[in-house]
Design a protein around this motif. Structure first.
Motif, PDB file in Angstrom:
ATOM      1  N   SER A 158       8.137   1.334   3.673  1.00  0.00           N
ATOM      2  CA  SER A 158       8.352   1.583   2.055  1.00  0.00           C
ATOM      3  C   SER A 158       8.498   0.568   1.385  1.00  0.00           C
ATOM      4  CB  SER A 158       9.817   2.597   2.149  1.00  0.00           C
ATOM      5  OG  SER A 158       9.594   3.673   2.962  1.00  0.00           O
ATOM      6  N   LYS A 159       8.509   0.515   0.135  1.00  0.00           N
ATOM      7  CA  LYS A 159       8.691  -0.561  -0.907  1.00  0.00           C
ATOM      8  C   LYS A 159      10.117  -0.874  -0.710  1.00  0.00           C
ATOM      9  CE  LYS A 159       4.725   0.141  -3.975  1.00  0.00           C
ATOM     10  NZ  LYS A 159       4.186  -1.422  -3.656  1.00  0.00           N
ATOM     11  N   ALA A 160      10.364  -2.008  -1.134  1.00  0.00           N
ATOM     12  CA  ALA A 160      11.904  -2.425  -1.308  1.00  0.00           C
ATOM     13  C   ALA A 160      12.524  -1.811  -2.413  1.00  0.00           C
ATOM     14  CB  ALA A 160      11.875  -3.936  -1.450  1.00  0.00           C
ATOM     15  N   GLU A 161      13.633  -1.355  -2.418  1.00  0.00           N
ATOM     16  CA  GLU A 161      14.325  -0.638  -3.350  1.00  0.00           C
ATOM     17  C   GLU A 161      14.724  -1.418  -4.650  1.00  0.00           C
ATOM     18  OE1 GLU A 161      14.941   2.555  -3.983  1.00  0.00           O
ATOM     19  OE2 GLU A 161      14.204   3.289  -2.164  1.00  0.00           O
ATOM     20  N   PRO A 162      14.515  -1.194  -5.961  1.00  0.00           N
ATOM     21  CA  PRO A 162      14.819  -2.194  -6.925  1.00  0.00           C
ATOM     22  C   PRO A 162      16.436  -2.201  -7.001  1.00  0.00           C
ATOM     23  CG  PRO A 162      13.838  -0.110  -7.643  1.00  0.00           C
ATOM     24  CD  PRO A 162      13.771  -0.244  -6.480  1.00  0.00           C
ATOM     25  N   LEU A 220       4.439  11.257  -0.226  1.00  0.00           N
ATOM     26  CA  LEU A 220       5.098  10.083  -0.250  1.00  0.00           C
ATOM     27  C   LEU A 220       6.758  10.303   0.213  1.00  0.00           C
ATOM     28  CD1 LEU A 220       5.776   6.863  -1.059  1.00  0.00           C
ATOM     29  CD2 LEU A 220       6.590   7.942  -3.515  1.00  0.00           C
ATOM     30  N   LEU A 221       6.980  11.505  -0.097  1.00  0.00           N
ATOM     31  CA  LEU A 221       8.511  12.024   0.683  1.00  0.00           C
ATOM     32  C   LEU A 221       8.481  12.075   2.013  1.00  0.00           C
ATOM     33  CD1 LEU A 221       9.743  14.402  -1.987  1.00  0.00           C
ATOM     34  CD2 LEU A 221      10.417  12.078  -1.705  1.00  0.00           C
ATOM     35  N   ARG A 222       7.192  12.573   2.716  1.00  0.00           N
ATOM     36  CA  ARG A 222       7.071  12.865   4.022  1.00  0.00           C
ATOM     37  C   ARG A 222       6.799  11.432   4.833  1.00  0.00           C
ATOM     38  NH1 ARG A 222       4.225  17.418   2.125  1.00  0.00           N
ATOM     39  NH2 ARG A 222       2.307  16.395   2.039  1.00  0.00           N
ATOM     40  N   ALA A 223       6.115  10.733   3.993  1.00  0.00           N
ATOM     41  CA  ALA A 223       5.959   9.253   4.669  1.00  0.00           C
ATOM     42  C   ALA A 223       7.248   8.357   4.693  1.00  0.00           C
ATOM     43  CB  ALA A 223       5.170   8.336   3.865  1.00  0.00           C
ATOM     44  N   TYR A 246       0.923  -1.148  -0.119  1.00  0.00           N
ATOM     45  CA  TYR A 246      -0.018   0.005   0.059  1.00  0.00           C
ATOM     46  C   TYR A 246       0.775   1.279  -0.099  1.00  0.00           C
ATOM     47  CZ  TYR A 246      -3.890  -2.978   1.163  1.00  0.00           C
ATOM     48  OH  TYR A 246      -5.169  -4.035   1.117  1.00  0.00           O
ATOM     49  N   ALA A 247       2.118   1.173  -0.309  1.00  0.00           N
ATOM     50  CA  ALA A 247       2.915   2.430   0.022  1.00  0.00           C
ATOM     51  C   ALA A 247       3.038   3.315  -1.305  1.00  0.00           C
ATOM     52  CB  ALA A 247       4.609   1.612   0.395  1.00  0.00           C
ATOM     53  N   TYR A 248       1.885   3.884  -1.705  1.00  0.00           N
ATOM     54  CA  TYR A 248       1.709   4.547  -2.789  1.00  0.00           C
ATOM     55  C   TYR A 248       1.457   5.781  -2.382  1.00  0.00           C
ATOM     56  CZ  TYR A 248       1.226   0.234  -5.474  1.00  0.00           C
ATOM     57  OH  TYR A 248       1.307  -0.883  -6.075  1.00  0.00           O
ATOM     58  N   ALA A 249       1.855   7.044  -3.463  1.00  0.00           N
ATOM     59  CA  ALA A 249       1.711   8.238  -2.965  1.00  0.00           C
ATOM     60  C   ALA A 249       0.216   8.821  -2.822  1.00  0.00           C
ATOM     61  CB  ALA A 249       2.243   9.341  -4.185  1.00  0.00           C
ATOM     62  N   LYS A 250      -0.735   8.162  -3.499  1.00  0.00           N
ATOM     63  CA  LYS A 250      -2.153   8.460  -3.197  1.00  0.00           C
ATOM     64  C   LYS A 250      -2.568   8.139  -1.876  1.00  0.00           C
ATOM     65  CE  LYS A 250      -3.464   4.764  -6.207  1.00  0.00           C
ATOM     66  NZ  LYS A 250      -4.232   4.206  -7.392  1.00  0.00           N
ATOM     67  N   VAL A 251      -2.116   6.831  -1.368  1.00  0.00           N
ATOM     68  CA  VAL A 251      -2.491   6.289  -0.010  1.00  0.00           C
ATOM     69  C   VAL A 251      -2.115   7.277   1.014  1.00  0.00           C
ATOM     70  CG1 VAL A 251      -2.196   4.534   1.480  1.00  0.00           C
ATOM     71  CG2 VAL A 251      -2.469   3.943  -1.000  1.00  0.00           C
ATOM     72  N   PHE A 252      -0.921   7.750   0.812  1.00  0.00           N
ATOM     73  CA  PHE A 252      -0.309   8.784   2.101  1.00  0.00           C
ATOM     74  C   PHE A 252      -1.109  10.211   1.877  1.00  0.00           C
ATOM     75  CE2 PHE A 252       3.531   6.027   1.283  1.00  0.00           C
ATOM     76  CZ  PHE A 252       3.285   5.458   2.634  1.00  0.00           C
TER      77      PHE A 252
END
Length: 456
Positions: free
Chosen positions: A282-286, A364-367, A262-268
């Protein structure tokens, strides 16, 4: 001496109620103490003709039958009615005597079709309201998660749909689409609502539905549930589910936990707009690739600009895409022409780098910054998320038949999810009542003459 029992019984006479034969700790006996469906008859009255036709099955009997099947693991109507023929507990739970003929299994199917999914949602919401009244749920700390439910279809029912080929009926395009996986899509011919989905990269796609559930932290009460197609993204339903939880419980959500899916910008952004504290990793870094990724570009929300790894400015150009959710940022061709990172940054077919940012990227950045500052309280909440809501999904699939859809179609799947959630909530209510009665009547010094609490 060796005894002998004559098993030839011509008649069976029972003096008294069947309740005397049911153990007090039986699951149906415990749920019956907290089950109140007296309101249901008025709720479904508009689905029946008032002065014509044969009398139908009592609505409370129909719901009690469905709940009994889910509570005891008989999710299929045919098996449920076969068990009800010989099971005294089920007969007593639905109010039928030994001599009475039970309804046909097809009657339950017609009742589901006649009532519709929203009536069963109301049954589920009543259980949430009862749990709120019993103070075993508050709706202030909520855990949200999604789970895939295998559709009731076989692998032989899957077909490959070539979109472009169907539109043009061109054999050459059909051959081309077979060579290109992106132009084809597997669909189910017997259940078109089910879509292909998977819960892991190393697992194959299966026709499935996706259930989104919100579980209260206090006692594991399900406060909201909804079913969508298997391919629907988790982030697209969060805002609606948050509002549904607040409307059902009558309380504002204070904290919500979700997994990295659920770590999407629109969710935050949805959490910030509602003043809810989110505990979301946060999502795992690729893995780093040959091309410099977008995450290396710094976004300036105050001036609506972006900066590349070399410090050059990228300005927004063009209209916002996808319903205004994304914005293009273009670098200057002059800045990119002599940049030492051009080979890794700019495509050979372009003159300058272009990146795309979500309009909710500041949230997203603040999250992400908040995730770095997680303390013991946030880590404790996320540990509870893993066993609280995922444990409810496991309970529903293992004990109540939600691992696979029983019937086909999205509306039937929603009805199954609502009834399963209601059955689980009734179990929570029954456990709370049993705990209170144990303290109330057994504890030393307790007032044994007090009235029994009513959770109905």
């Amino acid at each position: 001496m060796l005894g002998r029992k004559n098993r030839e019984q011509l008649d069976l006479f029972v003096a008294g109620s069947l309740e005397q034969l049911i153990p007090k700790d039986h699951i149906l006996a415990r749920v019956n103490r907290v089950l109140d469906l007296s309101w249901l008859r008025e709720e479904v009255a508009d689905s029946y003709c008032a002065d014509n036709g044969r009398p139908g099955i009592d609505p409370e009997v129909a719901v009690r039958l469905m709940l009994a099947g889910l509570l005891m693991g008989y999710v299929h109507d045919r098996r449920l009615m076969r068990e009800a023929q010989v099971n005294l507990a089920i007969r007593w739970f639905i109010g039928y005597g030994l001599h009475e003929r039970l309804p046909d299994h097809s009657s339950l199917t017609r009742i589901r079709q006649r009532w519709g999914a929203e009536r069963f949602r109301r049954i589920f919401q009543r259980t949430v309201e009862a749990c709120i009244a019993a103070k075993i749920a508050t709706g202030e700390i909520v855990h949200i998660d999604a789970s895939l439910i295998r559709a009731h279809v076989s692998w032989d029912a899957l077909a490959v749909r070539h979109v472009a080929a169907v539109e043009t009926a061109n054999l050459e395009e059909i051959d081309e689409n077979r060579r290109r996986a992106g132009k084809s899509k597997k669909v189910c011919t017997t259940d078109p609502d089910a879509t292909m989905a998977t819960n892991g990269r190393n697992r194959r796609l299966e026709p499935a539905y996706k259930q989104h559930a919100a579980v209260d932290d206090l006692a594991g009460v399900i406060v909201d549930v909804e079913v969508a197609t298997g391919e629907e993204n988790e982030g697209g339903v969060v805002a609606g589910r948050l509002d549904a939880v607040a409307a059902t419980t009558g309380h504002s959500i204070r904290t919500v936990t979700m997994d990295a899916g659920y770590a999407y910008a629109k969710v935050f952004r949805a959490l910030e707009d509602r003043g809810i504290e989110g505990v979301v990793p946060s999502k795992a870094e690729p893995r780093p690739g040959k091309v410099i990724p977008t995450r290396r570009f710094k976004f300036d929300a105050l001036h609506n600009l972006a900066r590349c790894p070399r410090g050059k400015i990228l300005r927004p150009k063009g209209k916002k895409l996808h319903r205004g959710a994304f914005q293009y940022f273009h670098a200057s061709a002059k800045d990119c022409r002599n940049c030492p990172l051009r080979a890794r940054c700019v495509s050979p077919s372009r003159h300058a780098r272009v990146v795309v940012f979500n309009v909710n990227h500041p949230s997203l950045l603040r999250a992400r910054r908040k995730r770095i500052r997680w303390g013991s309280h946030e880590r404790w909440l996320y540990r509870r998320h893993r066993w609280r809501v995922e444990g409810v999904h496991g309970e529903a699939k293992t004990w109540h038949g939600l691992a696979r859809a029983v019937r086909r179609g999205l509306q039937n799947m929603r009805i199954q999810a609502f009834l399963t959630a209601a059955a689980i909530n009734f179990k929570r209510l029954a456990a709370a009542l049993a705990a209170i009665l144990l303290v109330f009547f057994v504890s030393p010094g307790a007032n044994c003459g007090a009235a029994r609490p009513n959770f109905a």
